[in-house]
Design a protein around this motif. Structure first.
Motif, PDB file in Angstrom:
ATOM      1  N   THR A  64       0.839  -1.198   0.000  1.00 13.74           N
ATOM      2  CA  THR A  64       0.000   0.000   0.000  1.00 13.74           C
ATOM      3  C   THR A  64       0.875   1.249   0.000  1.00 13.74           C
ATOM      4  N   VAL A  65       0.256   2.368  -0.336  1.00 16.28           N
ATOM      5  CA  VAL A  65       0.973   3.641  -0.311  1.00 16.28           C
ATOM      6  C   VAL A  65       1.515   3.913   1.091  1.00 16.28           C
ATOM      7  N   GLU A  66       0.686   3.645   2.076  1.00 20.48           N
ATOM      8  CA  GLU A  66       1.099   3.916   3.459  1.00 20.48           C
ATOM      9  C   GLU A  66       2.324   3.100   3.860  1.00 20.48           C
ATOM     10  N   GLU A  67       2.350   1.843   3.444  1.00 26.65           N
ATOM     11  CA  GLU A  67       3.488   0.988   3.792  1.00 26.65           C
ATOM     12  C   GLU A  67       4.763   1.450   3.099  1.00 26.65           C
ATOM     13  N   LEU A  68       4.649   1.830   1.833  1.00 24.69           N
ATOM     14  CA  LEU A  68       5.829   2.303   1.118  1.00 24.69           C
ATOM     15  C   LEU A  68       6.369   3.605   1.698  1.00 24.69           C
ATOM     16  N   CYS A  69       5.457   4.436   2.144  1.00 24.10           N
ATOM     17  CA  CYS A  69       5.863   5.731   2.692  1.00 24.10           C
ATOM     18  C   CYS A  69       6.553   5.597   4.055  1.00 24.10           C
ATOM     19  N   GLU A  70       6.578   4.394   4.599  1.00 20.16           N
ATOM     20  CA  GLU A  70       7.356   4.152   5.817  1.00 20.16           C
ATOM     21  C   GLU A  70       8.858   4.204   5.528  1.00 20.16           C
ATOM     22  N   ILE A  71       9.230   4.008   4.259  1.00 26.36           N
ATOM     23  CA  ILE A  71      10.625   4.100   3.852  1.00 26.36           C
ATOM     24  C   ILE A  71      11.018   5.570   3.769  1.00 26.36           C
ATOM     25  N   GLU A  72      12.055   5.945   4.464  1.00 25.15           N
ATOM     26  CA  GLU A  72      12.503   7.335   4.431  1.00 25.15           C
ATOM     27  C   GLU A  72      12.902   7.726   3.011  1.00 25.15           C
ATOM     28  N   GLY A  73      12.317   8.799   2.521  1.00 29.58           N
ATOM     29  CA  GLY A  73      12.608   9.255   1.170  1.00 29.58           C
ATOM     30  C   GLY A  73      11.535   8.884   0.162  1.00 29.58           C
ATOM     31  N   ILE A  74      10.582   8.049   0.578  1.00 31.37           N
ATOM     32  CA  ILE A  74       9.476   7.667  -0.309  1.00 31.37           C
ATOM     33  C   ILE A  74       8.224   8.431   0.111  1.00 31.37           C
TER      34      ILE A  74
END
Length: 225
Positions: A64-74
């Motif tokens: 999900t978008v939320e999970e990917l955004c857990e990566i710093e810089g994403i």
């Protein structure tokens, strides 16, 4: 941080894709092309490595978008590009597979045809595969979606599209989110009801297949049908 622009031009992912083909690119490089740009402190290849280190292939299929955004810089833009690329590739694969398997010859054909539909769900989904007189697929119909533990299946709903599309036979397929494909008592009862309903409508139930994690259960193979 070494910026992509600091890498020799012939070694950059886009240039390698153009000059050498996608086969030579690593997963990190392919993902870096989707990401396009880096962030403060990391280039696109480094961000790609962070993503692939954190998430498995199975997880990326349903990320999900939320999970990917857990990566710093994403952020939203990069996450959206990644998800769009993954899902577009998945849809293309499904369409190619659908073209390859136009005629059902075995339960394993059904498993290969349907297994990818259940990779990213925690709910039960119940499908009907409608077939003509030569077992060529007419269509695949989603009949119902259940909660975390069950799927509500009404025989009337299961056959209404089959009647409308003049199907000669039908194969029912549903998944077990637990990963265990063994049938429950409810599955057996439902299968009996569907067989009886099919006899009344002169639409043969060829099989009912339960898909788990890398496995399936076929009522026909087990001589239940």
């Amino acid at each position: 941080m070494k910026k992509i622009m600091d890498i020799d031009k012939s070694l950059r992912p886009r240039e390698r894709l153009k000059n050498e083909g996608y086969e030579v690119l690593s997963d990190e490089e392919l993902l870096a092309i989707l990401i396009s740009t880096g962030s403060q402190g990391k280039n696109a290849i480094e961000l790609s490595k962070d993503i692939l280190d954190k998430f498995s292939s199975d997880e990326l299929i349903s990320i999900t978008v939320e999970e990917l955004c857990e990566i710093e810089g994403i952020k939203l833009a990069k996450a959206s590009k990644i998800i769009a690329g993954i899902q577009f590739g998945r849809r293309l694969s499904e369409r190619i597979l659908n073209k390859e398997i136009v005629k059902i010859k075995s339960s394993n054909d059904v498993y290969k045809l349907m297994k990818n539909k259940f990779l990213d769900t925690k709910k039960e989904h119940f499908y009907a595969i409608l077939l003509d007189t030569k077992n060529v697929i007419i269509s695949k119909e989603l009949i119902s979606t259940g909660d975390l533990n069950s799927s509500i299946v009404n025989p009337r709903e299961c056959f209404v599209v089959a009647v409308r599309k003049s199907a000669k036979s039908v194969i029912f397929v549903h998944n077990h989110p637990s990963g265990n494909s063994n049938p429950s008592k409810s599955d057996m009862l439902t299968t009996n009801r569907l067989i009886d309903a099919g006899k009344i409508l002169d639409i043969e139930v060829l099989d009912h297949i339960i898909i788990g994690l890398d496995e399936y259960y076929s009522f026909r193979e087990e001589n239940f049908i």
